[in-house]
Design a protein around this motif. Structure first.
Motif, PDB file in Angstrom:
ATOM      1  N   GLY A   6       0.818  -1.209   0.000  1.00 19.08           N
ATOM      2  CA  GLY A   6       0.000   0.000   0.000  1.00 19.08           C
ATOM      3  C   GLY A   6       0.848   1.253   0.000  1.00 19.08           C
ATOM      4  N   PRO A   7       0.224   2.402   0.059  1.00 19.27           N
ATOM      5  CA  PRO A   7       0.954   3.665   0.150  1.00 19.27           C
ATOM      6  C   PRO A   7       1.689   3.765   1.486  1.00 19.27           C
ATOM      7  CG  PRO A   7      -1.418   4.020   0.343  1.00 19.27           C
ATOM      8  CD  PRO A   7      -1.225   2.570   0.064  1.00 19.27           C
ATOM      9  N   ARG A   8       2.787   4.448   1.484  1.00 17.42           N
ATOM     10  CA  ARG A   8       3.599   4.546   2.713  1.00 17.42           C
ATOM     11  C   ARG A   8       3.774   6.016   3.100  1.00 17.42           C
ATOM     12  NH1 ARG A   8       6.250  -0.140   4.098  1.00 17.42           N
ATOM     13  NH2 ARG A   8       8.216   0.838   4.661  1.00 17.42           N
ATOM     14  N   PRO A   9       2.678   6.665   3.524  1.00 20.13           N
ATOM     15  CA  PRO A   9       2.729   8.103   3.812  1.00 20.13           C
ATOM     16  C   PRO A   9       3.573   8.445   5.036  1.00 20.13           C
ATOM     17  CG  PRO A   9       0.614   7.201   4.485  1.00 20.13           C
ATOM     18  CD  PRO A   9       1.329   6.108   3.723  1.00 20.13           C
ATOM     19  N   LEU A  10       3.919   7.433   5.852  1.00 13.03           N
ATOM     20  CA  LEU A  10       4.742   7.713   7.031  1.00 13.03           C
ATOM     21  C   LEU A  10       6.212   7.359   6.796  1.00 13.03           C
ATOM     22  CD1 LEU A  10       2.334   6.656   9.936  1.00 13.03           C
ATOM     23  CD2 LEU A  10       3.178   8.950   9.435  1.00 13.03           C
ATOM     24  N   ALA A  11       6.580   7.094   5.558  1.00 12.40           N
ATOM     25  CA  ALA A  11       7.991   6.823   5.252  1.00 12.40           C
ATOM     26  C   ALA A  11       8.831   8.019   5.670  1.00 12.40           C
ATOM     27  CB  ALA A  11       8.158   6.527   3.766  1.00 12.40           C
ATOM     28  N   GLY A  12       9.928   7.765   6.382  1.00  8.94           N
ATOM     29  CA  GLY A  12      10.811   8.840   6.824  1.00  8.94           C
ATOM     30  C   GLY A  12      10.360   9.501   8.119  1.00  8.94           C
ATOM     31  N   LYS A  13       9.225   9.054   8.663  1.00  7.44           N
ATOM     32  CA  LYS A  13       8.755   9.612   9.934  1.00  7.44           C
ATOM     33  C   LYS A  13       9.088   8.644  11.066  1.00  7.44           C
ATOM     34  CE  LYS A  13       6.575  13.083   7.955  1.00  7.44           C
ATOM     35  NZ  LYS A  13       7.156  14.435   7.986  1.00  7.44           N
ATOM     36  N   ARG A  14       9.555   9.220  12.171  1.00  2.00           N
ATOM     37  CA  ARG A  14       9.894   8.412  13.347  1.00  2.00           C
ATOM     38  C   ARG A  14       8.773   8.603  14.379  1.00  2.00           C
ATOM     39  NH1 ARG A  14      14.483   6.276  16.114  1.00  2.00           N
ATOM     40  NH2 ARG A  14      14.618   6.996  18.273  1.00  2.00           N
ATOM     41  N   VAL A  15       8.183   7.487  14.787  1.00  2.00           N
ATOM     42  CA  VAL A  15       7.040   7.540  15.700  1.00  2.00           C
ATOM     43  C   VAL A  15       7.334   6.706  16.941  1.00  2.00           C
ATOM     44  CG1 VAL A  15       4.565   7.107  15.988  1.00  2.00           C
ATOM     45  CG2 VAL A  15       5.439   7.818  13.747  1.00  2.00           C
ATOM     46  N   LEU A  16       7.161   7.330  18.094  1.00  2.00           N
ATOM     47  CA  LEU A  16       7.321   6.635  19.371  1.00  2.00           C
ATOM     48  C   LEU A  16       5.948   6.168  19.842  1.00  2.00           C
ATOM     49  CD1 LEU A  16       8.810   6.045  22.122  1.00  2.00           C
ATOM     50  CD2 LEU A  16       8.258   8.399  22.736  1.00  2.00           C
ATOM     51  N   LEU A  17       5.882   4.931  20.326  1.00  2.00           N
ATOM     52  CA  LEU A  17       4.600   4.373  20.785  1.00  2.00           C
ATOM     53  C   LEU A  17       4.830   3.601  22.075  1.00  2.00           C
ATOM     54  CD1 LEU A  17       1.611   3.506  20.342  1.00  2.00           C
ATOM     55  CD2 LEU A  17       2.451   1.744  18.771  1.00  2.00           C
ATOM     56  N   THR A  18       4.096   3.963  23.135  1.00  2.00           N
ATOM     57  CA  THR A  18       4.158   3.157  24.358  1.00  2.00           C
ATOM     58  C   THR A  18       2.945   2.239  24.378  1.00  2.00           C
ATOM     59  OG1 THR A  18       2.896   4.629  25.843  1.00  2.00           O
ATOM     60  CG2 THR A  18       5.268   5.067  25.610  1.00  2.00           C
ATOM     61  N   SER A  19       3.101   1.090  25.028  1.00  2.67           N
ATOM     62  CA  SER A  19       2.041   0.085  24.991  1.00  2.67           C
ATOM     63  C   SER A  19       2.118  -0.817  26.220  1.00  2.67           C
ATOM     64  CB  SER A  19       2.217  -0.748  23.713  1.00  2.67           C
ATOM     65  OG  SER A  19       1.172  -1.667  23.549  1.00  2.67           O
ATOM     66  N   GLY A  20       1.014  -1.470  26.497  1.00  2.00           N
ATOM     67  CA  GLY A  20       0.993  -2.478  27.562  1.00  2.00           C
ATOM     68  C   GLY A  20       0.874  -1.891  28.946  1.00  2.00           C
ATOM     69  N   PRO A  21       0.853  -2.762  29.944  1.00  2.00           N
ATOM     70  CA  PRO A  21       0.807  -2.293  31.334  1.00  2.00           C
ATOM     71  C   PRO A  21       2.222  -2.021  31.833  1.00  2.00           C
ATOM     72  CG  PRO A  21       0.836  -4.677  31.318  1.00  2.00           C
ATOM     73  CD  PRO A  21       0.930  -4.244  29.865  1.00  2.00           C
ATOM     74  N   THR A  22       2.350  -1.479  33.005  1.00  2.00           N
ATOM     75  CA  THR A  22       3.646  -1.549  33.687  1.00  2.00           C
ATOM     76  C   THR A  22       3.479  -2.444  34.909  1.00  2.00           C
ATOM     77  OG1 THR A  22       3.319   0.386  35.114  1.00  2.00           O
ATOM     78  CG2 THR A  22       4.303   0.784  32.944  1.00  2.00           C
ATOM     79  N   HIS A  23       4.582  -2.980  35.373  1.00  2.00           N
ATOM     80  CA  HIS A  23       4.618  -3.771  36.613  1.00  2.00           C
ATOM     81  C   HIS A  23       5.443  -2.998  37.625  1.00  2.00           C
ATOM     82  CE1 HIS A  23       3.753  -8.039  34.765  1.00  2.00           C
ATOM     83  NE2 HIS A  23       2.767  -7.191  34.577  1.00  2.00           N
ATOM     84  N   GLU A  24       4.874  -2.842  38.793  1.00  2.00           N
ATOM     85  CA  GLU A  24       5.564  -2.111  39.862  1.00  2.00           C
ATOM     86  C   GLU A  24       5.870  -3.087  40.986  1.00  2.00           C
ATOM     87  OE1 GLU A  24       6.326   1.015  39.142  1.00  2.00           O
ATOM     88  OE2 GLU A  24       5.092   1.015  37.308  1.00  2.00           O
ATOM     89  N   PRO A  25       7.156  -3.346  41.247  1.00  2.00           N
ATOM     90  CA  PRO A  25       7.509  -4.397  42.202  1.00  2.00           C
ATOM     91  C   PRO A  25       7.128  -4.071  43.646  1.00  2.00           C
ATOM     92  CG  PRO A  25       9.475  -3.263  41.442  1.00  2.00           C
ATOM     93  CD  PRO A  25       8.331  -2.734  40.618  1.00  2.00           C
ATOM     94  N   ALA A 215      -3.729   5.326  12.553  1.00  2.00           N
ATOM     95  CA  ALA A 215      -2.440   5.479  11.865  1.00  2.00           C
ATOM     96  C   ALA A 215      -2.613   6.390  10.647  1.00  2.00           C
ATOM     97  CB  ALA A 215      -1.898   4.109  11.449  1.00  2.00           C
ATOM     98  N   GLN A 216      -3.715   6.231   9.932  1.00  2.00           N
ATOM     99  CA  GLN A 216      -3.961   7.078   8.765  1.00  2.00           C
ATOM    100  C   GLN A 216      -4.138   8.530   9.182  1.00  2.00           C
ATOM    101  OE1 GLN A 216      -3.756   6.200   5.387  1.00  2.00           O
ATOM    102  NE2 GLN A 216      -3.724   8.450   5.346  1.00  2.00           N
ATOM    103  N   ARG A 217      -4.840   8.747  10.308  1.00  2.00           N
ATOM    104  CA  ARG A 217      -5.030  10.118  10.800  1.00  2.00           C
ATOM    105  C   ARG A 217      -3.709  10.750  11.207  1.00  2.00           C
ATOM    106  NH1 ARG A 217     -10.556  11.327  11.786  1.00  2.00           N
ATOM    107  NH2 ARG A 217      -9.862  13.276  12.692  1.00  2.00           N
ATOM    108  N   ILE A 218      -2.841   9.925  11.799  1.00  2.00           N
ATOM    109  CA  ILE A 218      -1.517  10.419  12.189  1.00  2.00           C
ATOM    110  C   ILE A 218      -0.724  10.797  10.935  1.00  2.00           C
ATOM    111  CG2 ILE A 218       0.702   9.703  13.223  1.00  2.00           C
ATOM    112  CD1 ILE A 218      -1.072   8.059  15.256  1.00  2.00           C
ATOM    113  N   ALA A 219      -0.825   9.959   9.916  1.00  2.00           N
ATOM    114  CA  ALA A 219      -0.142  10.265   8.646  1.00  2.00           C
ATOM    115  C   ALA A 219      -0.668  11.571   8.059  1.00  2.00           C
ATOM    116  CB  ALA A 219      -0.344   9.110   7.659  1.00  2.00           C
ATOM    117  N   ASP A 220      -1.988  11.761   8.087  1.00  2.00           N
ATOM    118  CA  ASP A 220      -2.578  13.000   7.571  1.00  2.00           C
ATOM    119  C   ASP A 220      -2.025  14.210   8.335  1.00  2.00           C
ATOM    120  OD1 ASP A 220      -4.092  11.375   5.931  1.00  2.00           O
ATOM    121  OD2 ASP A 220      -5.956  11.598   7.084  1.00  2.00           O
ATOM    122  N   ALA A 221      -1.940  14.061   9.671  1.00  2.00           N
ATOM    123  CA  ALA A 221      -1.509  15.197  10.505  1.00  2.00           C
ATOM    124  C   ALA A 221      -0.035  15.532  10.280  1.00  2.00           C
ATOM    125  CB  ALA A 221      -1.755  14.869  11.985  1.00  2.00           C
TER     126      ALA A 221
END
Ligand code: CTP
Ligand code: CA
Length: 223
Positions: A6-25, A215-221
């Motif tokens: 497909g089209p790659r509108p985010l080529a050359g863009k660096r995106v940071l994404l956090t995910s999941g839970p954290t565990h606190e000991p 992801a598409q909205r992020i690419a648009d922005a």
């Protein structure tokens, strides 16, 4: 390796994404966690990579596998997640899908707490850093687009709108995680996208479809 045609509108863009839970000991064998599976975050990582982004995926101990085609940085605690996020900057966009523990045990024990009949431990908590608010309010090097999530059980839009203002992020992706929705731990999501432009209620759909649209909205922005 997957092939993408497909089209790659985010080529050359660096995106940071956090995910999941954290565990606190609590001690070396016990921890405090939450019910985040990491499913929406993994789906979003995959969708961003599919659009050509260079994705830095900072994940707590999630149930679901991280997406392929991204740089995976595995962490356990909120403080480790904050360090990993700071190390990943600068980025074009930062998306915070992780369910970060709000509190950690103030003085986790280095040794296993032993059971003593009739004597229960009392845990004291300390506040964790708010990673999203920290990045959204950076004076220098703030990502061009900062997106937070808001998992709520009550007054979803009101709470999420206030959260967006309080934290200073550009968008909030809000959802109702009341147990009867089946969203937490399920394969579907029903979100409201809150931005400067107002409030957009999306139909309930698969987490993969929410990810693709977001992801598409992020690419648009970023275009
Ligand atoms: N978040 C974060 N660091 C934290 C807490 C939250 O980066 N220590 C991010 C989450 O990844 C999410 C957003 O902030 O994108 C909102 O998290 P949420 O838990 O809904 O907000 P809180 O401000 O912690 O409010 P509350 O838990 O009381 O609803
Ligand atoms: Ca929270």
């Amino acid at each position: 390796v997957e092939a993408h045609f497909g089209p790659r509108p985010l080529a050359g863009k660096r995106v940071l994404l956090t995910s999941g839970p954290t565990h606190e000991p609590i001690d070396p064998v016990r921890y405090i966690a939450n019910r985040s599976s990491g499913a929406q975050g993994s789906a979003l990582g995959r969708a961003l990579a599919d659009l050509g982004a260079e994705v830095v995926f900072v994940t707590g101990p999630a149930d679901v596998a991280p997406p392929g085609g991204v740089e995976v940085i595995a962490v356990e605690t909120a403080q480790e997640m904050k360090d990993a996020v700071e190390a990943a900057l600068p980025v074009d966009a930062a998306v915070f899908a992780a369910a970060v523990a709000d509190w950690r045990v103030a003085s986790a024990s280095g040794r296993k707490l032993k059971k003593v009949a009739g004597k229960m431990p009392i845990l004291e908590f300390a506040e964790n850093p708010d990673i999203l608010a920290h990045v959204a309010q950076m004076e220098a090097g703030r990502p061009g687009l900062v997106v937070g999530f808001a998992a709520e059980t009550d007054d979803v839009i009101e709470n999420a709108t206030a959260k967006r203002e309080r934290k200073g992020c550009d968008w909030i992706v809000a959802n109702d995680v009341s147990p009867e929705t089946g969203i937490m731990g399920g394969s579907e999501n029903a979100v409201v996208l809150i931005s400067d432009a107002g409030t957009e209620t999306w139909a309930r759909m698969s987490k993969d479809d929410v990810a693709a649209q977001l992801a598409q909205r992020i690419a648009d922005a970023l275009a």
